[in-house]
Enzyme design. Structure first.
Site, mmCIF file in Angstrom:
data_model
loop_
_atom_site.group_PDB
_atom_site.id
_atom_site.type_symbol
_atom_site.label_atom_id
_atom_site.label_comp_id
_atom_site.label_asym_id
_atom_site.label_seq_id
_atom_site.Cartn_x
_atom_site.Cartn_y
_atom_site.Cartn_z
ATOM 1 N N PHE A 1 0.842 -1.202 0.000
ATOM 2 C CA PHE A 1 0.000 0.000 0.000
ATOM 3 C C PHE A 1 0.866 1.235 0.000
ATOM 4 C CE2 PHE A 1 -2.400 3.311 2.414
ATOM 5 C CZ PHE A 1 -3.398 3.517 1.474
ATOM 6 N N GLY A 2 0.592 2.142 -0.955
ATOM 7 C CA GLY A 2 1.280 3.417 -1.021
ATOM 8 C C GLY A 2 0.342 4.561 -0.685
ATOM 9 N N TYR A 3 0.746 5.421 0.247
ATOM 10 C CA TYR A 3 -0.085 6.553 0.662
ATOM 11 C C TYR A 3 0.628 7.882 0.458
ATOM 12 C CZ TYR A 3 2.859 6.159 4.809
ATOM 13 O OH TYR A 3 3.947 6.080 5.661
ATOM 14 N N GLY A 4 1.897 7.821 0.014
ATOM 15 C CA GLY A 4 2.680 9.018 -0.257
ATOM 16 C C GLY A 4 3.187 8.969 -1.683
ATOM 17 N N SER A 5 4.505 9.070 -1.856
ATOM 18 C CA SER A 5 5.065 9.128 -3.212
ATOM 19 C C SER A 5 4.862 7.845 -4.000
ATOM 20 C CB SER A 5 6.555 9.464 -3.149
ATOM 21 O OG SER A 5 7.276 8.465 -2.458
ATOM 22 N N GLU B 1 12.697 3.449 1.627
ATOM 23 C CA GLU B 1 11.935 3.855 2.813
ATOM 24 C C GLU B 1 12.734 3.696 4.103
ATOM 25 O OE1 GLU B 1 9.142 5.206 2.183
ATOM 26 O OE2 GLU B 1 8.774 4.520 0.150
#
Length: 212
Positions: free
Chosen positions: A11-15, A99
């Site tokens: 899951f990606g919530y930023g870049s 990350e």
């Protein structure tokens, strides 16, 4: 068969929303719950002026903090990426490097967007389709937890915007990260925007205008 490698959902919530990981074969818009997205992680910029990026705060923890953005949507929108089993090991290495600055691995339930007009992006030779995507998926997510040294906690919005405007580094302009995040969130689905992000973007644009 037991021991067989499995696909990974990330899951990606930023870049990661606009700069996806390598080797994914399916991208699905949707959301997770129980968290609040905030610009309270040092990450982008120079050692003298570290920039700010988003992390997720457990909602129960966030409710104990003082935050001038006093409300947050119940859903954190983003994109889930399916990484085929054959590429999971190398993608994890890539993500651990990308990350590494204060983020740790967590797993959380992800719910796909139920809007059938949403974009389910397949790549390479995958024959995956919307109908084959489960309604809820266990996703790996990188989170900067409150006990990591880069976690700053909520900040006064105008001061935060001023800091973002002046911060830049090897990853680029901190403002670009913010503006790209705002655009990416608005493009996911109806109602997928984040007021915390859009308010900071508005403040940064006003600061830029005054500086011209």
């Amino acid at each position: 068969m037991a021991g067989q490698p499995e696909d990974l959902w990330l899951f990606g919530y930023g870049s990661l929303i606009w700069k996806p990981p390598p080797d994914y074969d399916l991208r699905v818009p949707g959301y997770i719950e129980g968290y609040v997205r905030r610009f309270c992680q040092d990450h982008r910029g120079t050692p003298e002026a570290p920039g700010r990026v988003v992390t997720l705060i457990d909602r129960a923890v966030w409710e104990t903090l003082t935050d001038q953005h006093a409300t947050a949507p119940p859903k954190v929108w983003g994109a889930a990426y399916r990484i085929p089993a054959a590429h999971v090991a190398e993608v994890k290495v890539y993500l651990d490097i990308r990350e590494i600055n204060g983020y740790s691995i967590q797993y959380t339930p992800f719910t796909k967007d139920q809007d059938m007009s949403a974009t389910y992006q397949t790549v390479h030779t995958s024959s995956a389709s919307d109908e084959k995507v489960p309604g809820q998926i266990s996703c790996l997510v990188y989170i900067g937890l409150p006990d990591n040294p880069q976690f700053l906690g909520p900040q006064e919005p105008q001061a935060l915007a001023e800091h973002i405007v002046k911060s830049r580094g090897p990853s680029g302009e901190n403002m670009d990260y913010l503006y790209q995040l705002e655009e990416a969130l608005d493009g996911l689905s109806e109602g997928s925007g984040d007021e915390h992000v859009s308010d900071l973007a508005r403040r940064c644009r006003e600061i830029e205008t005054r500086g011209r």
